[in-house]
Design a protein around this motif. Sequence first.
Motif, mmCIF file in Angstrom:
data_model
loop_
_atom_site.group_PDB
_atom_site.id
_atom_site.type_symbol
_atom_site.label_atom_id
_atom_site.label_comp_id
_atom_site.label_asym_id
_atom_site.label_seq_id
_atom_site.Cartn_x
_atom_site.Cartn_y
_atom_site.Cartn_z
ATOM 1 N N LEU A 50 0.796 -1.328 0.053
ATOM 2 C CA LEU A 50 -0.112 0.054 -0.054
ATOM 3 C C LEU A 50 0.939 1.431 0.019
ATOM 4 C CD1 LEU A 50 -2.925 1.083 -0.051
ATOM 5 C CD2 LEU A 50 -2.903 0.769 2.570
ATOM 6 N N ALA A 51 1.995 1.202 0.596
ATOM 7 C CA ALA A 51 2.877 2.489 0.823
ATOM 8 C C ALA A 51 3.372 2.581 -0.508
ATOM 9 C CB ALA A 51 3.989 2.196 1.924
ATOM 10 N N TYR A 52 3.925 1.771 -1.029
ATOM 11 C CA TYR A 52 4.395 1.636 -2.550
ATOM 12 C C TYR A 52 3.464 2.161 -3.520
ATOM 13 C CZ TYR A 52 5.866 -0.082 -7.072
ATOM 14 O OH TYR A 52 6.029 -0.276 -8.395
ATOM 15 N N LEU A 53 2.253 1.912 -3.389
ATOM 16 C CA LEU A 53 1.035 2.329 -4.401
ATOM 17 C C LEU A 53 0.703 3.737 -4.171
ATOM 18 C CD1 LEU A 53 -1.179 -0.827 -4.564
ATOM 19 C CD2 LEU A 53 0.313 0.238 -6.210
ATOM 20 N N GLN A 54 0.858 4.092 -2.888
ATOM 21 C CA GLN A 54 0.502 5.619 -2.529
ATOM 22 C C GLN A 54 1.516 6.505 -3.108
ATOM 23 O OE1 GLN A 54 0.446 4.985 1.700
ATOM 24 N NE2 GLN A 54 -2.035 4.818 1.837
ATOM 25 N N ARG A 55 2.756 5.951 -3.422
ATOM 26 C CA ARG A 55 3.817 6.935 -4.145
ATOM 27 C C ARG A 55 3.655 6.844 -5.478
ATOM 28 N NH1 ARG A 55 6.562 3.808 -0.172
ATOM 29 N NH2 ARG A 55 7.642 2.599 -1.681
ATOM 30 N N ARG A 56 2.805 6.153 -6.250
ATOM 31 C CA ARG A 56 2.701 5.914 -7.740
ATOM 32 C C ARG A 56 2.077 7.384 -8.016
ATOM 33 N NH1 ARG A 56 5.990 3.072 -9.211
ATOM 34 N NH2 ARG A 56 4.910 2.979 -11.385
ATOM 35 N N LYS A 57 2.396 7.856 -9.237
ATOM 36 C CA LYS A 57 1.631 9.148 -9.836
ATOM 37 C C LYS A 57 0.304 8.954 -10.055
ATOM 38 C CE LYS A 57 3.186 8.234 -14.665
ATOM 39 N NZ LYS A 57 3.637 8.618 -15.714
ATOM 40 N N ASN A 58 -0.128 7.841 -10.368
ATOM 41 C CA ASN A 58 -1.745 7.429 -10.514
ATOM 42 C C ASN A 58 -2.471 7.231 -9.409
ATOM 43 O OD1 ASN A 58 -0.306 5.212 -10.710
ATOM 44 N ND2 ASN A 58 -1.153 4.336 -12.655
ATOM 45 N N TRP A 59 -1.733 7.422 -8.018
ATOM 46 C CA TRP A 59 -2.483 6.971 -6.867
ATOM 47 C C TRP A 59 -3.984 7.512 -6.790
ATOM 48 C CZ3 TRP A 59 -3.282 3.697 -3.083
ATOM 49 C CH2 TRP A 59 -4.104 4.274 -1.828
ATOM 50 N N LYS A 60 -4.069 8.949 -7.112
ATOM 51 C CA LYS A 60 -5.170 9.470 -6.636
ATOM 52 C C LYS A 60 -6.391 8.989 -7.794
ATOM 53 C CE LYS A 60 -3.461 13.981 -5.147
ATOM 54 N NZ LYS A 60 -3.343 15.553 -5.305
ATOM 55 N N THR A 61 -6.061 8.547 -9.066
ATOM 56 C CA THR A 61 -6.976 8.163 -9.750
ATOM 57 C C THR A 61 -7.555 6.575 -9.455
ATOM 58 O OG1 THR A 61 -5.829 9.235 -11.924
ATOM 59 C CG2 THR A 61 -7.319 7.052 -12.402
ATOM 60 N N PHE A 62 -6.656 6.011 -8.904
ATOM 61 C CA PHE A 62 -7.143 4.597 -8.466
ATOM 62 C C PHE A 62 -7.008 4.131 -6.971
ATOM 63 C CE2 PHE A 62 -4.995 4.180 -12.815
ATOM 64 C CZ PHE A 62 -6.048 3.722 -13.518
ATOM 65 N N LYS A 63 -6.836 5.211 -6.263
ATOM 66 C CA LYS A 63 -6.667 5.019 -4.796
ATOM 67 C C LYS A 63 -7.779 4.235 -4.112
ATOM 68 C CE LYS A 63 -7.505 8.097 -0.749
ATOM 69 N NZ LYS A 63 -7.556 9.504 -0.372
ATOM 70 N N LYS A 64 -9.181 4.243 -4.458
ATOM 71 C CA LYS A 64 -10.122 3.638 -3.911
ATOM 72 C C LYS A 64 -10.227 2.097 -4.500
ATOM 73 C CE LYS A 64 -15.285 3.351 -3.657
ATOM 74 N NZ LYS A 64 -16.548 3.911 -3.900
ATOM 75 N N GLY A 65 -10.021 1.789 -5.405
ATOM 76 C CA GLY A 65 -9.872 0.552 -6.030
ATOM 77 C C GLY A 65 -8.644 -0.185 -5.626
ATOM 78 N N TRP A 66 -7.463 0.373 -5.336
ATOM 79 C CA TRP A 66 -6.406 -0.310 -4.991
ATOM 80 C C TRP A 66 -6.448 -0.591 -3.536
ATOM 81 C CZ3 TRP A 66 -1.989 3.104 -7.414
ATOM 82 C CH2 TRP A 66 -1.861 2.837 -8.984
ATOM 83 N N THR A 67 -7.077 0.276 -2.754
ATOM 84 C CA THR A 67 -7.284 0.246 -1.492
ATOM 85 C C THR A 67 -8.110 -0.857 -0.975
ATOM 86 O OG1 THR A 67 -6.474 2.636 -0.994
ATOM 87 C CG2 THR A 67 -7.770 1.423 1.048
ATOM 88 N N ASN A 68 -9.214 -1.002 -1.613
ATOM 89 C CA ASN A 68 -10.294 -2.030 -1.537
ATOM 90 C C ASN A 68 -9.621 -3.412 -1.800
ATOM 91 O OD1 ASN A 68 -12.261 -0.059 -0.677
ATOM 92 N ND2 ASN A 68 -13.096 0.124 -2.614
ATOM 93 N N ARG A 69 -8.704 -3.400 -3.028
ATOM 94 C CA ARG A 69 -8.251 -4.884 -3.431
ATOM 95 C C ARG A 69 -7.378 -5.160 -2.189
ATOM 96 N NH1 ARG A 69 -5.741 -5.651 -9.021
ATOM 97 N NH2 ARG A 69 -4.770 -7.806 -8.665
ATOM 98 N N ILE A 70 -6.605 -4.335 -1.766
ATOM 99 C CA ILE A 70 -5.580 -4.635 -0.586
ATOM 100 C C ILE A 70 -6.255 -5.215 0.547
ATOM 101 C CG2 ILE A 70 -3.816 -3.927 0.696
ATOM 102 C CD1 ILE A 70 -2.617 -2.346 -1.535
ATOM 103 N N GLU A 71 -7.333 -4.422 1.003
ATOM 104 C CA GLU A 71 -8.120 -4.782 2.316
ATOM 105 C C GLU A 71 -8.805 -6.156 2.055
ATOM 106 O OE1 GLU A 71 -7.433 -3.401 5.109
ATOM 107 O OE2 GLU A 71 -6.187 -2.388 3.702
ATOM 108 N N LYS A 72 -9.324 -6.548 0.730
ATOM 109 C CA LYS A 72 -9.899 -7.733 0.609
ATOM 110 C C LYS A 72 -8.975 -8.886 0.564
ATOM 111 C CE LYS A 72 -11.731 -10.324 -3.386
ATOM 112 N NZ LYS A 72 -11.923 -10.276 -4.606
ATOM 113 N N ILE A 73 -7.776 -8.668 0.043
ATOM 114 C CA ILE A 73 -6.548 -9.611 0.134
ATOM 115 C C ILE A 73 -6.261 -9.926 1.829
ATOM 116 C CG2 ILE A 73 -4.491 -10.186 -0.452
ATOM 117 C CD1 ILE A 73 -6.475 -10.453 -2.620
#
Length: 166
Positions: free
Chosen positions: A133-156
Amino acid sequence: MEFESALVHVLASEGGYANHPGDPGGETRYGITKRTARAHGYLGSMRTLPMATAARIYKVSYWDACQCGQLPPWLRLAVFDAAVHSGPAQSVRWLQEVLGVPVTGRIGPETVAAAAGRTDHQAVINAMLDLRLAYLQRRKNWKTFKKGWTNRIEKIRKISNNPLDF
């Protein structure tokens, strides 16, 4: 968890056909990028990529590349999903960092043994997912995909920390 079960969870996050302008992967189907499909010999339209082809690619390029079948069942989904989302080498680096073994980006006997020796399953999974999650938060497209990525990680996280799923 075996490959087929892990694939069901990955596909639930990856979905069908997509070509989002903010996604550096470009055109995808079932989460398989056009570039990856071509590297595996698929030359057709990404809109019609067969599920069997996607499953074969996932098995070879992500599950097998991370030696998921050699890892303890409780760890397989977290490693596999991270490999699909951020690449096998990155997934393995997160795992190795958490396990305290040399960070090489490749699974070897030392990593497998370290994982097998751990009894603090939830702590390992949570630490690995926190790094992801910390890695993804540093990605330039974090704001675009934040919700989906966070939900995916929490599901896993939820699935991987539930021993009844194994």
